[in-house]
Write an enzyme that holds these catalytic residues in place. Sequence first.
Site, short mmCIF file in Angstrom:
data_model
loop_
_atom_site.label_atom_id
_atom_site.label_comp_id
_atom_site.label_asym_id
_atom_site.label_seq_id
_atom_site.Cartn_x
_atom_site.Cartn_y
_atom_site.Cartn_z
N ALA A 177 0.84 -1.16 -0.07
CA ALA A 177 -0.04 -0.21 0.03
C ALA A 177 0.75 1.31 -0.10
O ALA A 177 0.31 2.31 0.23
CB ALA A 177 -0.89 0.17 1.27
N LYS A 178 2.11 1.21 -0.21
CA LYS A 178 3.04 2.28 0.12
C LYS A 178 3.47 3.02 -1.36
O LYS A 178 2.99 2.45 -2.63
CB LYS A 178 4.21 1.95 0.55
CG LYS A 178 4.20 1.46 2.21
CD LYS A 178 3.46 2.45 2.85
CE LYS A 178 3.27 2.43 4.45
NZ LYS A 178 2.51 1.04 4.64
#
Length: 388
Positions: free
Chosen positions: A187-188
Site C-alpha cells: 500500500a506504499k
Amino acid sequence: MPGYELMGVEERESLNEIFETSNGVLFPHGFDALRNGRFRVREFEKAFSDKFSCKHTQAVTSGTVAQLVAMVAMGIKQGDEVITQAHTFVATVESILAIGAVPVIVDVDDTYNIDPIALENAITSKTKLIVPVHMLGNPASMDKILEIGKKYRIPVLEDGCEALGATYKGQNVGTLGDVGVFSLDFAKTITTGEGGLVITNNSYYYKIAKEFHDHGHESNPDFPRGRDTRSIVGMNYRMSEMQGAVGMAQLKKLDFIISKNREHKSFLKSNMDKSKIAFRNITDVEGDLGDTLIFNFENASLANQFLELYIASGYGTKNIPDAIDWHFSGKWNHMFANVTSYRDTWKTQWSKTAELLARSIAIPIYVKTIKEELEKHLDVINSIMAKI
C-alpha cells in the site's frame, strides 16, 4: 496513492530477467558464476541512495524491521526511552517494544504529526531517541524537531514509511535526521510487496545495520562468505532478489506517482466546499506527498454524518477512521500491559489526539484516477457537505 496501481509490464520483465540472465538466483549474496554478476538488491540500494542523495541504503524485509535494524544500529538498548507520537501505525511502537526499549508516546498537533512542544516536555535523562512519523504524506515539523534533538543531544530517527517521496524544504524526508526508514509494502508509494529501507549518511550506523540484518556478516572481502568474519550478533532480515528487481522497476515510476498524487489532491482540495471544515496543516505544501487529503469538522457528530453519506455513495477513507484501531495508540490496550506508565491510563492518555482524530476524515488520492472520476468524486463530497 500506491505503487501497486502501476504494477505491470516493467515489474514482470524485471522478475523474468532473474531467470533469463541470472539462472533464477534469488539470494542477494554469492552464487557469482550462476548470477552472471547481477546483484539486484545491491543495485536497488545504490539507485535509491542516488535518487535520495544519501550515502547509504540498506534494504530489509519490512518497514517494521527497518526501524528495528535502525535502532540497533543507533545503539538503542533495553530500558532506553524512545519518544514517538500517538498517531502512527502500530509498527512504530511494536519495534520499540521488540528491542526492549520504553515507548514514550506524545500527542500530535494540527499537522497530525508529533507536537514539538509535547515532544520536548517528554524528554528525560533516559531519552535516547526521537522518532517523528511523517504520517500520510505530510512531513513532520522537522526544523523544530531537529532543534530539540540538537539541544538535548538526542539522535532523530525519521519514520518515513507513509511518506516516501515527500520533501521538507527541498530535502527528501528520511534524510533530515540521523537515520530514515521506509516501508515498501503493497500500500506504499512504491512497493516490493513487502520490504523496507534504512537510509543514513552515518557510515557507522550503516555498518551496524548492514551486519545486523545479515546474521552479523561483515562481508569481509578477504574471505569467502562461508568463512566471513563477524563481531556482532545479528538476525536474518535480508531482502530477496525478486524484491530488489521489482523495487528497481517501481523506483523509476516514483516521480510520476508523486506528480499525479499532487495533481489530483490539488483539484479536490481547491474545489471542495470548505465552509464546514479545516484542512490539515501541511508543513511544506510543495513537499507534501499528496497521497491523502485530510480535513476535520468542528465536532465528531458532523464527521460521522459525512462519513455515513460518503460510504453510502460508494467511497472509502484511508486510516482515518476506517483503520484507526491500527493507527492510534489509544486503541492498543494489548501493548500496554507491560508498559507501566500506560497500563492504567491508555484510554485517556492522548485525549488531544483522540479528539482531533474523532472529527477527522482522510481521503485516499489515487494515481490512475481520470478527470471524469475526479469530478464525480468532487460532486459527491460537495453534495454531502451541503446536506450536513
